[in-house]
Design a protein around this motif. Sequence first.
Motif, PDB file in Angstrom:
ATOM      1  N   HIS A 176     -43.725 -88.970  -7.266  1.00 18.86           N
ATOM      2  CA  HIS A 176     -43.629 -89.927  -6.161  1.00 18.86           C
ATOM      3  C   HIS A 176     -42.490 -90.909  -6.379  1.00 18.86           C
ATOM      4  N   ALA A 177     -42.375 -91.437  -7.600  1.00 22.57           N
ATOM      5  CA  ALA A 177     -41.337 -92.436  -7.868  1.00 22.57           C
ATOM      6  C   ALA A 177     -39.950 -91.808  -7.913  1.00 22.57           C
ATOM      7  N   GLY A 178     -39.841 -90.606  -8.479  1.00 22.46           N
ATOM      8  CA  GLY A 178     -38.537 -89.979  -8.627  1.00 22.46           C
ATOM      9  C   GLY A 178     -37.947 -89.451  -7.340  1.00 22.46           C
ATOM     10  N   THR A 179     -38.785 -89.194  -6.351  1.00 22.66           N
ATOM     11  CA  THR A 179     -38.297 -88.647  -5.073  1.00 22.66           C
ATOM     12  C   THR A 179     -38.525 -89.609  -3.918  1.00 22.66           C
ATOM     13  N   GLN A 180     -38.795 -90.874  -4.223  1.00 22.06           N
ATOM     14  CA  GLN A 180     -39.073 -91.874  -3.192  1.00 22.06           C
ATOM     15  C   GLN A 180     -40.206 -91.437  -2.260  1.00 22.06           C
ATOM     16  N   GLY A 181     -41.213 -90.817  -2.858  1.00 20.78           N
ATOM     17  CA  GLY A 181     -42.388 -90.420  -2.083  1.00 20.78           C
ATOM     18  C   GLY A 181     -42.254 -89.111  -1.358  1.00 20.78           C
TER      19      GLY A 181
END
Length: 581
Positions: A493-498
């Motif tokens: 979630h954090a690495g792909t902006q959700g």
Amino acid sequence: MPGANRRDMEEKRLLNHTADKEQRPLPGRSNHAGNVSPSEKKLQEAICVLLVELCERFTFFGIVCNMILFCTVKLGYRNYQAAIVNMCFVGTSMLTPVLVGWLAECLVGRIKLVCICMFLHFLGTALLPVVAFPFEDIYIDRRHILHTLTKREQKIVFYFALLTASLGIGGIRAIVCPLSAYNLENCGPKELLSFFNWFYWLINLNSAVVFVSISYIQQSVARNLGFLIPFVSVLMAMITIHMVRGEMIYKPKTDSSLLTTFGVIASALKTCCVRYRYFSGGMTNWMDHAKENYGGQYSETQVESTKSLARLFPLFAFQILYRACIMQIPSGYYLQTMNSNLHFSGFVLPVAAMNVISIVPLLILVPILECINSYLFSSKNAGHSPTIYIVVGQLSAALSVMVAGFSEIHRKHFPQVEQTLSEEVLLVSSMPCFHLAPQYILLGVAEALVTPSCSLLSFWLVPERIRGISMHFLTLFNGAGCFMGAFFVQTAHAGTQGNWFPHLLHEGKLERFFFFLASLMMVNALGFWTIAHRYNDLNQEYTKEFGGCLPEEKLLKHEKAITHYGGVLERSPILSPMEKT
């Protein structure tokens, strides 16, 4: 020679006397069962332990089954946050039995600690209705609500309730329902595999009832009353413990501990590092540095037992990623089902009821596997090893997550419709939820193959004195797998902006998360396949020695011949004093 024979006879009498002391009832145990035959007493104890186990699992699954729906609709969490909370609760519930077992062994008496844990379990399951109840359904009149909690207060009470419930679960599993209470010491590999198969079969049958009944009550009939069911179930467990208080609190042998195991490893590492520059490595194993013979502080029995346990660490490590995949059922798969069409012939299916589809393969496969195992163990091939089950099961888990990715792509091709869940209107795909059945079935097949087989290897391939420690380590790694699954969700979630774990599934790419997890799981399965031969050889060795003299018994005989240490039996952890309660 006569003196040596006399010493052997004295040692045997001392061992028998110690074994009798270890099986002596705990203080507070009732003796009213004196007229009951030993076989009837053992049967009664086994039935009572199993009933408490089922009651505890009933409360556990009752809390877990609709936690994501509760967190998203009631507490306003986003999908990834609700999934992380659910997986962390499951992981904590797996780790607390190890913690409580250590406390019972080293610091607090078992009777006292089980009472504390039962109170914590009661407190946690009693507080959950406080969070679930905004008391919209209970009022004096339509203008006077008895009580409401703010969102912040609800979250505080919710987390405190989950923490106390997980601590209580740990106490019940570690003290009231340990595997040692089922008297598996004299069982061979065939009997052990049969036990684990039917043990997990009963647990999953219980969870199927929970997922169908409680999830429907929580979601449709009276969602606020749903969390009262774990409270009622723990009352059943407390009554059961009260009725058979004396016979249920089993006192295992205290001939080994987690602290001893960690101490052996730490001592070996310390000595190995300190003396590395002075010794050329003539020892066959680095753990030998912890032995008293080589300047360590642990006996040869303790070190050899730890070395046997260390051989299982690769097996445990390969369970971490597998457990992260299994945790997709109450997280990623649950979200997919929640965002699919749950209507079936005018009836709205509970979201958690889809979990039953993953349980059905296990309920069907266990009798079939029993027939296969009976044939294999009765054949001339005495070296039958369940590692093939683990490999096939892990491949099935990888295939399941991959199918989930394709199902997510397929789900988004359907037009969106409105659907009411827990009195909240959600925009979901019109794809029937039964299209997700294949991924549930494949994970169910994986559980039927992997979990009993891994439990068998963890229990069977170590000396009897550390079997409980081995199962503790398996539990630790399974719990680590739950937290690994939560870490994957947070990172995705954090690495792909959700984008890989979105709040609105039709606007994100959840399938990419599933494909990533499937690729990792495939590598994990192939990695275990490359080392499976080690456990095949080890299983053949232990199977051939079953019925004769096991390795740790040979080691004890060797220790008895070492007379220059004087009083070997006095130092042996097998004769350590019983825990005071």
